[in-house]
Design an enzyme around this catalytic site. Structure first.
Site, short mmCIF file in Angstrom:
data_model
loop_
_atom_site.label_atom_id
_atom_site.label_comp_id
_atom_site.label_asym_id
_atom_site.label_seq_id
_atom_site.Cartn_x
_atom_site.Cartn_y
_atom_site.Cartn_z
N HIS A 117 0.84 -1.20 0.00
CA HIS A 117 0.00 0.00 0.00
C HIS A 117 0.87 1.25 0.00
O HIS A 117 0.72 2.12 -0.84
CB HIS A 117 -0.91 0.01 1.24
N ASP A 161 -6.05 6.07 1.56
CA ASP A 161 -5.95 4.67 1.13
C ASP A 161 -7.30 3.97 1.35
O ASP A 161 -8.21 4.52 1.98
CB ASP A 161 -4.84 4.01 1.98
N ASN A 207 -0.98 -6.26 -6.82
CA ASN A 207 0.36 -5.90 -7.31
C ASN A 207 0.98 -7.06 -8.08
O ASN A 207 1.61 -6.86 -9.13
CB ASN A 207 1.28 -5.50 -6.15
C1 LIG Z 1 -3.29 -3.05 4.56
O1 LIG Z 1 -3.24 -4.31 5.08
C2 LIG Z 1 -4.12 -5.25 4.58
C3 LIG Z 1 -5.02 -5.05 3.53
C4 LIG Z 1 -5.88 -6.09 3.15
C5 LIG Z 1 -6.91 -5.91 2.13
O2 LIG Z 1 -8.12 -6.28 2.47
C6 LIG Z 1 -9.16 -6.14 1.60
C7 LIG Z 1 -10.44 -6.51 2.03
C8 LIG Z 1 -11.51 -6.35 1.16
O3 LIG Z 1 -12.73 -6.66 1.59
C9 LIG Z 1 -11.33 -5.84 -0.10
C10 LIG Z 1 -10.05 -5.47 -0.54
O4 LIG Z 1 -9.87 -5.00 -1.70
C11 LIG Z 1 -8.96 -5.62 0.32
C12 LIG Z 1 -7.67 -5.26 -0.05
C13 LIG Z 1 -6.65 -5.40 0.87
O5 LIG Z 1 -5.40 -5.07 0.58
C14 LIG Z 1 -4.47 -5.84 -0.14
O6 LIG Z 1 -3.77 -4.86 -0.81
C15 LIG Z 1 -2.67 -5.30 -1.57
C16 LIG Z 1 -1.95 -4.17 -2.23
O7 LIG Z 1 -2.46 -2.99 -2.15
C17 LIG Z 1 -3.08 -6.28 -2.65
O8 LIG Z 1 -3.76 -5.62 -3.64
C18 LIG Z 1 -3.92 -7.36 -2.08
O9 LIG Z 1 -4.57 -8.02 -3.14
C19 LIG Z 1 -4.99 -6.84 -1.14
O10 LIG Z 1 -5.54 -7.95 -0.50
C20 LIG Z 1 -5.82 -7.32 3.81
C21 LIG Z 1 -4.89 -7.50 4.83
O11 LIG Z 1 -4.75 -8.68 5.53
C22 LIG Z 1 -5.71 -9.66 5.29
C23 LIG Z 1 -4.04 -6.47 5.23
O12 LIG Z 1 -3.17 -6.65 6.25
O1 LIG Z 2 8.71 -13.32 -2.23
C1 LIG Z 2 8.12 -12.27 -2.55
C2 LIG Z 2 6.75 -12.02 -2.29
C3 LIG Z 2 6.19 -10.82 -2.70
N1 LIG Z 2 6.94 -9.90 -3.33
C4 LIG Z 2 6.37 -8.59 -3.75
O2 LIG Z 2 5.41 -8.17 -2.80
C5 LIG Z 2 4.30 -7.54 -3.42
C6 LIG Z 2 3.04 -8.30 -3.05
O3 LIG Z 2 1.94 -7.49 -3.28
P1 LIG Z 2 0.53 -8.08 -3.65
O4 LIG Z 2 -0.40 -6.95 -3.82
O5 LIG Z 2 0.62 -9.01 -4.78
O6 LIG Z 2 0.09 -8.96 -2.42
P2 LIG Z 2 0.18 -8.81 -0.83
O7 LIG Z 2 1.54 -9.25 -0.46
O8 LIG Z 2 -0.11 -7.38 -0.51
O9 LIG Z 2 -0.86 -9.78 -0.38
C7 LIG Z 2 4.57 -7.59 -4.91
O10 LIG Z 2 5.12 -6.36 -5.34
C8 LIG Z 2 5.61 -8.70 -5.06
O11 LIG Z 2 6.47 -8.50 -6.16
C9 LIG Z 2 8.28 -10.13 -3.60
O12 LIG Z 2 8.97 -9.31 -4.20
N2 LIG Z 2 8.83 -11.31 -3.20
#
Ligand SMILES: COc1cc(-c2[o+]c3cc(O)cc([O-])c3cc2O[C@@H]2O[C@H](CO)[C@H](O)[C@H](O)[C@H]2O)cc(OC)c1O
Ligand SMILES: O=c1ccn([C@@H]2O[C@H](COP(=O)(O)OP(=O)(O)O)[C@@H](O)[C@H]2O)c(=O)[nH]1
Length: 483
Positions: free
Chosen positions: A16, A117, A371
């Site tokens: 984020h 955010d 991501n």
């Molecule tokens: C910030 O820490 C966390 C974020 C998430 C989280 O949860 C979530 C729940 C929803 O109902 C809808 C969502 O779109 C959503 C998104 C989300 O954030 C994650 O963000 C990442 C990058 O920005 C990535 O896109 C992931 O796909 C998302 O899952 C959840 C969480 O723990 C469960 C967090 O600590």
């Molecule tokens: O072993 C790992 C695991 C994750 N990532 C990076 O961590 C981010 C993960 O973000 P994403 O939104 O896909 O999922 P989240 O980790 O937030 O669930 C991406 O940029 C990945 O490239 C990485 O570099 N190495």
């Protein structure tokens, strides 16, 4: 007078904080007049996220690029009785509202906007009171944004639990959505975190604009549906700015630097032959699941690079990062020997972007974090979606049924997202074996790669969105009386 500033309020978590800062920097770079960034940092809830963020802030401050200031908000007593991430973030932000107000009032330069955010909408109380324009930076897909915007209407239209309703959900711009792919929060309507999800959707329409990490050409139908008010019961939705893919790409290594071991291993593999498996920054596997994957990969006969992480050291707090895996403990006996040469299991965090960029990678088993999806598309790699939580099942659905860049994998959501060895073997063969299904996903992923790169290039749609956004921000800047 000092340059107008854009105030950012990111939540903790590398996925984020970093994309939001990156987007902010793009705004500074594309603005016709000087702008600055003020990043408000809420104290992080875990030691891990606190250290990730402070490392990043230190690097940014040392680089000294652009006019960026970091402002640490005071500690608040974070909720401990929350029922989900939506509730946790919203209530944490609610507790920060007085500090946010003080931080914004204390700014001596004009304020162009507060950009919040996902789930930070209680902060809109401050922007409304101070008449500062409010924007949302949405780190997930436009499809997910449309679900949030439509949630207040769905909450009224559907009277039973979504999984008990007849048929599928209508989300304009998407194929009919099976309730089984909704974020977990929507599947428990009695839980407080569900109410915070719908609250968020309701408050998004108060924003002057929503900035989304996507490109117009990636999700054209959903973006059109939002713009036409079809997700907000005909009411005008906030202006949407698709500015992505915003990716923090790693600069090329210096010639004297040794490439990462995973990359050196990939150098020795044939083009597009390796399946890459990685489950995001928080994903880890249990021993029974690791055994199923091992058997599935072994029987598929395909090459693989598998990032396998173990349980977080402090599982009790539920939010820690995964630990480095003990491979001898997690994998079936003999597996590493039997697959030696055609497979590499990596027990730590891996350089995912560089791996996806490597010519030997032909497919990606992903947990469907947004991501990771954007990174895969940026390098034209087709996917096998293995969602684990949050909105990832919904993302997986859009990859298969809307974008066509992935081959489906049967994930048993009711059994902690378990995948059987035989199912993994089938899906891996389908993606990597040269059949019709895999070939189509590959073609689509390559198309998306072109689309993503064009979008952020000069004259591209995302580049134009950033420009339009920076002009709109400059136009709305307000000078606060510093009372
Ligand atoms: C910030 O820490 C966390 C974020 C998430 C989280 O949860 C979530 C729940 C929803 O109902 C809808 C969502 O779109 C959503 C998104 C989300 O954030 C994650 O963000 C990442 C990058 O920005 C990535 O896109 C992931 O796909 C998302 O899952 C959840 C969480 O723990 C469960 C967090 O600590
Ligand atoms: O072993 C790992 C695991 C994750 N990532 C990076 O961590 C981010 C993960 O973000 P994403 O939104 O896909 O999922 P989240 O980790 O937030 O669930 C991406 O940029 C990945 O490239 C990485 O570099 N190495």
């Amino acid at each position: 007078m000092a340059n107008p500033t854009i105030v950012l309020l990111p939540v903790w978590g590398a996925g984020h904080f970093m994309p939001m800062l990156q987007a902010g920097k793009q705004l500074l770079a594309s603005s016709s007049r000087p702008l600055s960034l003020t990043v408000l940092l809420m104290p992080a809830p875990t030691a891990q996220s606190a250290s990730d963020i402070s490392d990043h802030v230190r690097r940014e401050e040392a680089a000294g690029a652009g006019d960026i200031r970091f402002h640490h908000l005071p500690d608040v007593k974070l909720p401990t009785d929350h029922s989900g991430v939506e509730e946790f973030i919203s209530r944490a932000v609610q507790l920060h509202v007085p500090h946010l107000r003080a931080a914004i009032i204390g700014l001596t330069c004009p304020v162009a906007a507060l950009v919040v955010d996902i789930f930070c909408t209680p902060a809109l109380d401050v922007t409304r009171e101070l008449a500062v324009p409010a924007y949302v930076y949405f780190t997930s897909s436009a499809a997910m944004l449309s679900l949030l915007l439509r949630s207040p209407a769905l909450d009224e239209e559907v009277v039973v639990e979504f999984e008990e309703m007849e048929g599928a959900l209508d989300l304009p711009g998407l194929p009919p959505v099976p309730p089984s792919v909704l974020p977990g929060t929507l599947l428990e309507r009695k839980s407080p975190t569900y109410k915070w999800f719908v609250y968020t959707g309701r408050r998004y329409v108060e924003a002057s604009g929503i900035i989304v990490n996507t490109a117009d050409e990636l999700e054209p139908r959903v973006l059109a549906a939002i713009a036409e008010g079809r997700c907000t019961r005909g009411a005008r939705a906030p202006a949407v700015y698709p500015i992505g893919p915003v990716l923090a790409l790693t600069p090329p290594a210096h010639a004297e630097e040794q490439p990462h071991e995973c990359l050196r291993w990939l150098d020795a593999q044939p083009p597009a032959s390796v399946l890459f498996l990685c489950f995001g920054s928080k994903g880890f596997l249990t021993k029974p699941q690791a055994h199923e994957i091992a058997r599935g990969l072994e029987r598929s006969g395909h090459r693989f690079l598998w990032v396998l992480r173990g349980l977080p050291a402090d599982i009790s707090r539920g939010a820690g990062d995964p630990s480095d895996a003990n491979l001898a403990e997690l994998l079936p006996e003999g597996f590493l020997g039997e697959t030696n040469g055609r497979g590499l299991v990596w027990p730590k965090r891996a350089p995912q972007k560089e791996i996806l960029a490597h010519a030997s990678v032909g497919g990606f088993v992903t947990h469907c974090g947004w991501n990771s999806i954007l990174e895969s598309l940026w390098f034209g790699v087709p996917m096998l979606p293995w969602p684990l939580g949050a909105e990832q099942h919904f993302n997986a659905f859009t990859l298969v049924c809307d974008m066509g860049v992935a081959v489906p994998l049967k994930v048993d959501r009711k059994r902690d997202n378990f995948v059987e060895a035989a199912e993994l073997e089938r899906a891996v063969r389908s993606l990597m074996g040269g059949g019709n299904e895999g070939r189509k996903a590959k073609e689509k992923a390559m198309e998306m790669m072109v689309v993503c790169r064009k979008a952020v290039d000069h004259g591209g749609s995302s580049c134009a969105s950033v420009k339009r956004l920076s002009e709109d921000l400059l136009g709305g800047a307000v000078v606060l009386p510093n009372v």
